[in-house]
Design a protein around this motif. Structure first.
Motif, PDB file in Angstrom:
ATOM      1  N   SER A   1       0.825  -1.201   0.000  1.00 36.94           N
ATOM      2  CA  SER A   1       0.000   0.000   0.000  1.00 36.94           C
ATOM      3  C   SER A   1       0.855   1.245   0.000  1.00 36.94           C
ATOM      4  O   SER A   1       2.024   1.228   0.385  1.00 36.94           O
ATOM      5  N   LYS A   2       0.249   2.313  -0.429  1.00 39.38           N
ATOM      6  CA  LYS A   2       0.901   3.622  -0.407  1.00 39.38           C
ATOM      7  C   LYS A   2       0.044   4.518   0.462  1.00 39.38           C
ATOM      8  O   LYS A   2      -1.144   4.686   0.212  1.00 39.38           O
ATOM      9  N   SER A   3       0.634   5.049   1.494  1.00 41.86           N
ATOM     10  CA  SER A   3      -0.114   5.946   2.367  1.00 41.86           C
ATOM     11  C   SER A   3       0.703   7.199   2.611  1.00 41.86           C
ATOM     12  O   SER A   3       1.907   7.226   2.374  1.00 41.86           O
ATOM     13  N   VAL A   4       0.024   8.235   3.078  1.00 42.62           N
ATOM     14  CA  VAL A   4       0.683   9.506   3.336  1.00 42.62           C
ATOM     15  C   VAL A   4       0.824   9.710   4.832  1.00 42.62           C
ATOM     16  O   VAL A   4      -0.159   9.766   5.556  1.00 42.62           O
ATOM     17  N   VAL A   5       2.059   9.748   5.288  1.00 43.54           N
ATOM     18  CA  VAL A   5       2.378  10.110   6.667  1.00 43.54           C
ATOM     19  C   VAL A   5       3.408  11.218   6.546  1.00 43.54           C
ATOM     20  O   VAL A   5       4.605  10.974   6.510  1.00 43.54           O
ATOM     21  N   GLY A   6       2.926  12.440   6.429  1.00 47.30           N
ATOM     22  CA  GLY A   6       3.806  13.568   6.195  1.00 47.30           C
ATOM     23  C   GLY A   6       4.172  13.671   4.729  1.00 47.30           C
ATOM     24  O   GLY A   6       3.911  14.657   4.085  1.00 47.30           O
ATOM     25  N   PHE A   7       4.720  12.653   4.144  1.00 43.81           N
ATOM     26  CA  PHE A   7       5.053  12.585   2.730  1.00 43.81           C
ATOM     27  C   PHE A   7       4.715  11.184   2.246  1.00 43.81           C
ATOM     28  O   PHE A   7       4.654  10.249   3.041  1.00 43.81           O
ATOM     29  N   PRO A   8       4.452  10.986   0.945  1.00 46.73           N
ATOM     30  CA  PRO A   8       4.052   9.660   0.463  1.00 46.73           C
ATOM     31  C   PRO A   8       5.109   8.594   0.742  1.00 46.73           C
ATOM     32  O   PRO A   8       6.292   8.810   0.549  1.00 46.73           O
TER      33      PRO A   8
END
Length: 121
Positions: A99-106
């Motif tokens: 998965s690709k998620s955003v935590v501050g930056f991708p």
């Protein structure tokens, strides 16, 4: 209110306010760029199962993208992550189970959700 009546008191109050604003602004910047979690919405429950994250850590996305190009000589055959057995559906940015998620930056997270990713049939 004794401090506010003289010039030194006004300077002290102004310095305290400026310091609080700087500390608050710095904390917001750090949270927004490094800690902020943006939820990902998927079209269906099936897509959420295939590409959803359980937030177990990961690799920054820009590193995930360039690894097959940088270390192509160590892959079993040409084709990037497909050569390692990742299942890639047409039109998807990430393979099934990642998965690709955003935590501050991708970031591209290595999430193994299915034994089919680990063991090819």
């Amino acid at each position: 209110m004794f401090l506010v009546k003289n010039t030194i008191g006004k300077i002290v109050i102004t310095l305290i306010v400026v310091i609080l604003l700087l500390v608050g602004g710095t904390n917001y910047f750090i949270w927004y760029n490094f800690k902020r979690e943006v939820p990902t919405v998927y079209k269906s429950a099936e897509d959420h199962f295939k590409y959803g994250s359980i937030n177990s850590g990961g690799v920054p996305f820009f590193i995930w993208e360039v690894l097959p190009d940088l270390f192509a000589e160590y892959l079993p055959e040409p084709g990037g992550y497909k050569s390692l057995g990742f299942i890639w559906e047409e039109g998807q940015e990430m393979p099934v189970g990642v998965s690709k998620s955003v935590v501050g930056f991708p970031q591209g997270y290595f999430i193994l959700k299915s034994s089919k990713i680990c063991f090819r049939e």
